[in-house]
Design a protein around this motif. Structure first.
Motif, mmCIF file in Angstrom:
data_model
loop_
_atom_site.group_PDB
_atom_site.id
_atom_site.type_symbol
_atom_site.label_atom_id
_atom_site.label_comp_id
_atom_site.label_asym_id
_atom_site.label_seq_id
_atom_site.Cartn_x
_atom_site.Cartn_y
_atom_site.Cartn_z
ATOM 1 N N ASN A 234 24.823 3.252 5.779
ATOM 2 C CA ASN A 234 25.321 4.156 4.661
ATOM 3 C C ASN A 234 26.348 5.089 5.112
ATOM 4 O O ASN A 234 26.789 5.857 4.287
ATOM 5 N N ASP A 235 26.787 4.930 6.420
ATOM 6 C CA ASP A 235 27.880 5.816 7.020
ATOM 7 C C ASP A 235 27.603 7.467 6.564
ATOM 8 O O ASP A 235 28.302 8.157 6.264
ATOM 9 N N THR A 236 26.170 7.591 6.987
ATOM 10 C CA THR A 236 25.751 9.009 7.022
ATOM 11 C C THR A 236 24.609 9.295 7.974
ATOM 12 O O THR A 236 23.778 8.418 8.216
ATOM 13 N N LEU A 237 24.740 10.589 8.485
ATOM 14 C CA LEU A 237 23.676 11.014 9.303
ATOM 15 C C LEU A 237 22.587 12.078 8.630
ATOM 16 O O LEU A 237 21.594 12.456 9.094
ATOM 17 N N ASP A 238 22.985 12.219 7.465
ATOM 18 C CA ASP A 238 21.979 12.825 6.369
ATOM 19 C C ASP A 238 20.790 12.187 6.033
ATOM 20 O O ASP A 238 20.691 12.045 4.629
ATOM 21 N N ILE A 239 19.965 11.892 6.843
ATOM 22 C CA ILE A 239 19.084 11.199 6.581
ATOM 23 C C ILE A 239 17.463 12.016 7.480
ATOM 24 O O ILE A 239 17.535 12.143 8.676
ATOM 25 N N PRO A 240 16.802 12.333 6.499
ATOM 26 C CA PRO A 240 15.491 13.067 6.996
ATOM 27 C C PRO A 240 14.919 12.526 8.451
ATOM 28 O O PRO A 240 14.564 13.360 9.240
ATOM 29 N N THR A 241 14.610 11.450 8.360
ATOM 30 C CA THR A 241 13.986 10.651 9.432
ATOM 31 C C THR A 241 14.434 11.077 10.735
ATOM 32 O O THR A 241 14.077 11.041 11.841
ATOM 33 N N LEU A 242 15.786 11.222 10.810
ATOM 34 C CA LEU A 242 16.638 11.294 12.087
ATOM 35 C C LEU A 242 16.636 12.819 12.599
ATOM 36 O O LEU A 242 16.800 13.129 13.778
ATOM 37 N N GLY A 243 16.197 13.762 11.708
ATOM 38 C CA GLY A 243 16.313 15.043 12.118
ATOM 39 C C GLY A 243 14.910 15.666 12.084
ATOM 40 O O GLY A 243 14.970 16.881 12.414
ATOM 41 N N GLU A 244 13.921 15.083 11.544
ATOM 42 C CA GLU A 244 12.535 15.701 11.480
ATOM 43 C C GLU A 244 11.918 16.040 12.850
ATOM 44 O O GLU A 244 11.814 15.397 13.906
ATOM 45 N N SER A 245 11.531 17.446 12.749
ATOM 46 C CA SER A 245 10.781 17.949 14.158
ATOM 47 C C SER A 245 9.235 17.340 14.287
ATOM 48 O O SER A 245 8.887 16.719 13.378
ATOM 49 N N LEU A 246 8.695 17.209 15.747
ATOM 50 C CA LEU A 246 7.321 16.911 15.655
ATOM 51 C C LEU A 246 6.690 17.707 14.578
ATOM 52 O O LEU A 246 5.595 17.086 14.061
ATOM 53 N N GLU A 247 6.572 18.828 14.302
ATOM 54 C CA GLU A 247 5.758 19.593 13.345
ATOM 55 C C GLU A 247 5.829 18.997 12.008
ATOM 56 O O GLU A 247 4.847 19.029 11.149
ATOM 57 N N GLN A 248 7.218 18.861 11.720
ATOM 58 C CA GLN A 248 7.353 18.342 10.049
ATOM 59 C C GLN A 248 6.652 17.002 10.148
ATOM 60 O O GLN A 248 6.167 16.603 9.039
ATOM 61 N N VAL A 249 6.972 16.142 11.071
ATOM 62 C CA VAL A 249 6.118 14.771 11.097
ATOM 63 C C VAL A 249 4.796 15.031 10.883
ATOM 64 O O VAL A 249 3.876 14.329 10.122
ATOM 65 N N GLY A 250 3.978 15.665 11.683
ATOM 66 C CA GLY A 250 2.872 16.031 11.628
ATOM 67 C C GLY A 250 2.360 16.667 10.314
ATOM 68 O O GLY A 250 1.315 16.325 9.764
ATOM 69 N N GLU A 251 3.364 17.424 9.735
ATOM 70 C CA GLU A 251 2.896 17.940 8.245
ATOM 71 C C GLU A 251 2.708 16.585 7.295
ATOM 72 O O GLU A 251 1.926 16.861 6.392
ATOM 73 N N TRP A 252 3.746 15.756 7.510
ATOM 74 C CA TRP A 252 3.703 14.858 6.059
ATOM 75 C C TRP A 252 2.526 13.787 6.600
ATOM 76 O O TRP A 252 1.905 13.176 5.789
ATOM 77 N N LEU A 253 2.100 13.639 8.063
ATOM 78 C CA LEU A 253 1.153 12.764 8.217
ATOM 79 C C LEU A 253 -0.221 13.383 7.681
ATOM 80 O O LEU A 253 -0.989 12.465 7.481
ATOM 81 N N ALA A 254 -0.377 14.603 7.426
ATOM 82 C CA ALA A 254 -1.475 15.402 7.002
ATOM 83 C C ALA A 254 -1.791 15.066 5.464
ATOM 84 O O ALA A 254 -2.860 15.168 4.999
ATOM 85 N N THR A 255 -0.647 14.729 4.720
ATOM 86 C CA THR A 255 -0.721 14.779 3.299
ATOM 87 C C THR A 255 -0.565 13.281 2.590
ATOM 88 O O THR A 255 -0.707 13.039 1.527
ATOM 89 N N TRP A 256 0.142 12.339 3.514
ATOM 90 C CA TRP A 256 0.550 11.007 3.133
ATOM 91 C C TRP A 256 -1.002 10.273 3.455
ATOM 92 O O TRP A 256 -1.290 10.433 4.565
ATOM 93 N N HIS A 257 -0.989 8.871 2.939
ATOM 94 C CA HIS A 257 -1.799 7.989 3.377
ATOM 95 C C HIS A 257 -0.802 7.185 4.206
ATOM 96 O O HIS A 257 -0.118 6.325 3.733
ATOM 97 N N ALA A 258 -0.714 7.297 5.562
ATOM 98 C CA ALA A 258 0.039 6.423 6.494
ATOM 99 C C ALA A 258 -0.735 5.501 7.249
ATOM 100 O O ALA A 258 -1.616 5.883 7.716
ATOM 101 N N THR A 259 -0.140 4.458 7.493
ATOM 102 C CA THR A 259 -0.622 3.213 8.146
ATOM 103 C C THR A 259 0.153 2.905 9.359
ATOM 104 O O THR A 259 1.305 2.646 9.180
ATOM 105 N N GLY A 260 -0.435 2.716 10.535
ATOM 106 C CA GLY A 260 0.456 2.281 11.608
ATOM 107 C C GLY A 260 0.000 0.848 12.028
ATOM 108 O O GLY A 260 -1.433 0.599 12.135
ATOM 109 N N LEU A 261 0.791 0.103 12.659
ATOM 110 C CA LEU A 261 0.714 -1.281 13.093
ATOM 111 C C LEU A 261 0.759 -0.900 14.630
ATOM 112 O O LEU A 261 1.911 -0.565 15.293
ATOM 113 N N TRP A 262 -0.167 -1.354 15.531
ATOM 114 C CA TRP A 262 -0.017 -0.957 16.764
ATOM 115 C C TRP A 262 -0.465 -2.377 17.655
ATOM 116 O O TRP A 262 -1.096 -3.223 17.142
ATOM 117 N N ARG A 263 -0.042 -2.442 19.097
ATOM 118 C CA ARG A 263 -0.259 -3.245 20.224
ATOM 119 C C ARG A 263 -0.248 -2.864 21.196
ATOM 120 O O ARG A 263 0.918 -2.276 21.532
#
Length: 355
Positions: A234-263
Motif C-alpha cells: 500500500n506504499d505507506t508506513l502509516d499502519i498501526p501494527t508497525l508502530g504500536e508499543s508493548l503497552e498499546q498491544v497489551g491494552e487491546w489484548l485485554a479488550t478483544w477476543h484474541a486467539t493465537g496459533l502456537w507451536r
C-alpha cells in the motif's frame, strides 16, 4: 528461552507434629531467595498439612479433571499455577511419606511438563531413598525430576532445631534452583500445549489458545513481521501494527477476543474479534511469513467467525485497498468489499452471519 517469571512451589511434605519439614523449608527459602530474585522466580511455600487433603476421595479419575470436592479444587489451582516444584521430604521406611504420594495421586494434567527438585532429610541415608521412590512416581505424571538434589543428614546438620550453616549445602540448594528455573523455561511450550482452554491447531504439534496481555511481546513481534508486506503493497508506513508499543498491544489484548496459533512456544499466527453494535469485527489476522501457504490464515479466519456473538448480524473486517492477496482470500470466504468514502486507502469487507 522464555524470559517470563516462573512460579516455584516449595512443597513441605511431612505432616507429623514436630516434624523438621517446616524448618528445612524455611532454611531452603532463606538460602535460595536472593538467587530467585536474580532469576525472576517467585517462591511460594506450601505445607501439605495446611491443605487438609484426606486420602484420595474423588469419584472421577484425576485424568478427567472433574473434581467434586473443594479441597481438590484448591489443590488443583495451586499446582496448575506453578511452573515447577521443590519438594522438601523426609524418608519413611525407605520411601516417601504417604502424604506426598496422596497429594501426587489427586491430580493429573496439572503436573504435566513441570520440573521437580528435591531436598531430603533423614538419618542414615539423609532421605535419599525417599527421593528415589518419589522419582519413580513423578515421571508417570509427566513431571521432570532434576538430577541436582540436596540431602541433609539430621545428625550432622541440625543445631538447636535449626539447620546449621553449611556453605556446601547452601550452594547445592542454589544449584537445584538454577536447574529448576532453566527447565521450567524450556518446558513452558510443553505445558502450554496441555493447559486448560487449549485446543489442537491445524498443524502437527500446534495448538490454539486465547491471547492475554502477557503475550504482548510475541504479538508485537508477529505484527511487525506480518504487516511489512501490507506497508509495501500500500506504499505507506502509516499502519498501526508497525508502530504500536508493548503497552498499546497489551491494552487491546485485554479488550478483544484474541486467539493465537502456537507451536513449540512460537506464535505462528493470530486473529482478534469483538462485537460492536450488531457487527462482529474481525482483525489483526496475521501468519508468520515462513508459515504462509498452508491455509493457516483461512483457518484462523474461520475460527474467529465461529465465535461470533449471538446478537451480531454481519461480520466486518478491514484491509489495505491495494492488499490484493488479502482481498482475494476474503472474497473467496464470502466477503463483499465496500470502499470507505472517507478513507481511500482502506477497504471494508462485509459478510452476513449465517442464520
Amino acid at each position: 528461552m522464555s524470559t517470563e517469571c516462573v512460579r516455584i512451589v516449595v512443597l513441605v511434605c511431612s505432616t507429623r507434629p514436630g516434624a523438621l519439614g517446616p524448618v528445612v523449608g524455611e532454611w531452603l527459602i532463606e538460602m535460595i531467595g536472593p538467587r530467585a530474585g536474580e532469576l525472576g522466580a517467585d517462591l511460594v511455600q506450601v505445607t501439605l498439612g495446611d491443605l487438609d487433603l484426606p486420602f484420595l476421595d474423588e469419584e472421577e479419575h484425576p485424568s478427567s479433571g472433574r473434581y467434586g470436592h473443594e479441597h481438590t479444587r484448591r489443590w488443583s489451582a495451586i499446582v496448575d499455577a506453578a511452573d515447577g516444584f521443590i519438594v522438601v521430604t523426609p524418608e519413611y521406611n525407605y520411601g516417601m511419606p504417604a502424604t506426598l504420594k496422596n497429594a501426587l495421586d489427586y491430580l493429573g494434567r496439572e503436573w504435566a511438563w513441570k520440573p521437580m527438585g528435591f531436598v531430603s532429610y533423614g538419618n542414615t541415608s539423609a532421605g535419599t531413598r525417599s527421593v528415589q521412590h518419589a522419582k519413580q512416581v513423578v515421571t508417570t505424571l509427566r513431571l521432570v525430576p532434576l538430577g541436582a538434589t540436596v540431602a541433609i543428614r539430621i545428625g550432622d546438620a541440625m543445631d538447636n532445631g535449626r539447620v546449621r550453616p553449611n556453605p556446601a549445602q547452601a550452594g547445592a540448594a542454589v544449584g537445584v534452583l538454577d536447574e529448576l528455573v532453566r527447565l521450567a523455561h524450556a518446558l513452558r511450550p510443553m505445558r502450554e500445549g496441555t493447559g486448560a482452554g487449549v485446543r489442537p491447531g491445524p498443524l502437527p504439534g500446534s495448538y490454539i489458545r486465547p491471547l492475554t496481555p502477557g503475550d504482548a511481546p510475541q504479538v508485537t513481534v508477529l505484527q511487525r513481521c506480518c504487516w511489512v508486506d501490507e506497508a509495501l503493497a500500500n506504499d505507506t508506513l502509516d499502519i498501526p501494527t508497525l508502530g504500536e508499543s508493548l503497552e498499546q498491544v497489551g491494552e487491546w489484548l485485554a479488550t478483544w477476543h484474541a486467539t493465537g496459533l502456537w507451536r513449540d512456544g512460537r506464535l505462528l499466527g493470530m486473529v482478534r474479534a469483538r462485537s460492536i453494535g450488531n457487527d462482529w469485527h474481525v482483525g489483526r489476522l496475521g501468519v508468520a511469513p515462513d508459515q504462509r501457504g498452508q491455509g493457516l490464515g483461512r483457518w484462523l479466519l474461520r475460527s474467529a467467525e465461529a465465535g461470533v456473538a449471538p446478537e451480531c448480524r454481519r461480520i466486518v473486517l478491514f484491509t489495505g485497498a491495494k492488499s490484493r492477496q488479502n482481498i482475494r482470500l476474503y472474497e473467496s470466504e464470502g466477503y463483499q468489499p465496500l470502499p470507505l468514502a472517507d478513507d481511500e486507502g482502506t477497504v471494508r469487507l462485509i459478510k452476513a452471519v449465517a442464520s
